[in-house]
Design a protein around this motif. Structure first.
Motif, PDB file in Angstrom:
ATOM      1  N   TYR A  96       0.839  -1.200   0.000  1.00  0.00           N
ATOM      2  CA  TYR A  96       0.000   0.000   0.000  1.00  0.00           C
ATOM      3  C   TYR A  96       0.875   1.251   0.000  1.00  0.00           C
ATOM      4  N   ARG A  97       1.898   1.229   0.848  1.00  0.00           N
ATOM      5  CA  ARG A  97       2.795   2.387   0.932  1.00  0.00           C
ATOM      6  C   ARG A  97       3.763   2.445  -0.248  1.00  0.00           C
ATOM      7  N   TRP A 149       1.219   2.243  -3.849  1.00  0.00           N
ATOM      8  CA  TRP A 149       0.036   3.095  -3.963  1.00  0.00           C
ATOM      9  C   TRP A 149       0.155   4.404  -3.198  1.00  0.00           C
ATOM     10  N   SER A 206      -0.315   4.951  -0.024  1.00  0.00           N
ATOM     11  CA  SER A 206      -1.567   5.042   0.721  1.00  0.00           C
ATOM     12  C   SER A 206      -1.389   4.580   2.173  1.00  0.00           C
ATOM     13  N   PRO A 207      -0.832   5.446   3.032  1.00  0.00           N
ATOM     14  CA  PRO A 207      -0.065   6.663   2.735  1.00  0.00           C
ATOM     15  C   PRO A 207       1.380   6.280   2.468  1.00  0.00           C
ATOM     16  N   GLU A 224      -1.429  11.128   1.965  1.00  0.00           N
ATOM     17  CA  GLU A 224      -1.486  10.415   0.700  1.00  0.00           C
ATOM     18  C   GLU A 224      -2.110  11.310  -0.375  1.00  0.00           C
ATOM     19  N   HIS A 240      -4.335  10.571  -2.595  1.00  0.00           N
ATOM     20  CA  HIS A 240      -5.682  10.211  -3.019  1.00  0.00           C
ATOM     21  C   HIS A 240      -6.727  11.098  -2.345  1.00  0.00           C
ATOM     22  N   TYR A 276     -10.813   7.882   0.581  1.00  0.00           N
ATOM     23  CA  TYR A 276     -10.294   6.707   1.267  1.00  0.00           C
ATOM     24  C   TYR A 276     -11.464   5.785   1.583  1.00  0.00           C
TER      25      TYR A 276
END
Length: 261
Positions: free
Chosen positions: A109-110, A113, A115-116, A123, A125, A128
């Motif tokens: 994810y990190r 993406w 995220s974060p 992040e 985006h 969420y």
């Protein structure tokens, strides 16, 4: 978040001045390297067996188009109609276990993406949704992949036992490959049982630990391993690639397996 109510009027996205991007960058690079290597080996469908060792990517064999390992876990469940690499059948289980693992979720994810991307770094985006929608809601089947991972670990343990033979399948021998496989299976077991799902299964639903002293001690042991889950995740990822590459070198004739006795 930068636009959160009550937040001080600071224009910067974050106040971190350290090299916070190194950790997610290194994580992404490491995972990408393993994905590239494992994809190549899984689709190659060759050089995965050198008596008495079989690559952990190809065990157990579930099709009849793989090299036979005498006494090994070869179950031709898919028959002759399966024309692709047999590794593509079995790898879905350890891959699914790692892909849905709580640590690996954080890692990719990190790393991929953002995220974060890191602690105290917002992040990019706008929305969420967590893991409430498809496809990320499938992460909740992690506990079921844990059961499959246990079966795979048992099979790889048997493969490691078979490593105490020579090329003529005679028992009482030990080579460098045996050591490689021993280290690999120990790390795989430690990573598997340090899983959060394993910890929950052992003691997560107990109301009174005093009434279940054995499970309490097991829960405590798994809890200590769980503290090192990240390290074990990386160590076992490297070890399984090393074990596979060692078999590849033997199978291609790069060198002969040094035998200790």
């Amino acid at each position: 978040m930068r636009d959160a109510p009550g937040r001080a009027a600071i224009s910067a996205r974050h106040l971190r001045v350290d090299r916070w991007w190194l950790a997610p960058g290194a994580t992404a690079l490491g995972l990408f390297a393993f994905v590239v290597y494992s994809t190549w080996r899984a689709f190659s469908n060759s050089d995965y067996y050198a008596a008495p060792y079989v690559s952990p990517f190809y065990s157990p064999c579930l099709a009849d188009n793989c090299e036979t390992m005498k006494g090994g876990p070869n179950w031709e469940l898919f028959g002759s109609w399966w024309g692709l690499s047999p590794a593509l059948i079995i790898l879905i289980f350890p891959l699914g276990f790692r892909l849905t693992c709580y640590y690996y979720r954080k890692a990719y994810y990190r790393g991929f993406w953002a995220s974060p991307p890191a602690c105290a770094v917002a992040e990019p985006h706008r929305k969420y949704t967590g893991e409430k929608r498809f496809p990320l809601i499938l992460q909740n089947i992690h506990r079921y992949f844990f059961y499959a991972a246990l079966l795979v670990a048992v099979v790889l343990s048997y493969d490691t036992l078979l490593g105490f033979r020579n090329a003529e399948y005679e028992w009482g021998h030990m080579g460098l490959g045996t050591v490689v496989f021993l280290v690999n299976i120990v790390l795989i077991w430690l990573y598997t049982i340090s899983c959060h799902s394993c910890r929950h299964i052992i003691g997560g639903r107990l109301r009174h630990f005093s009434k279940h002293p054995v499970r309490y001690r097991m829960w405590g042991f798994v809890g200590k391993l769980n503290e090192r889950h990240m390290s074990l995740a990386w160590a076992s990822l490297v070890s399984v690639a090393v074990a596979d590459f060692y078999v590849y070198l033997l199978a291609t004739g790069a060198f002969d397996d040094p035998r200790f006795f």
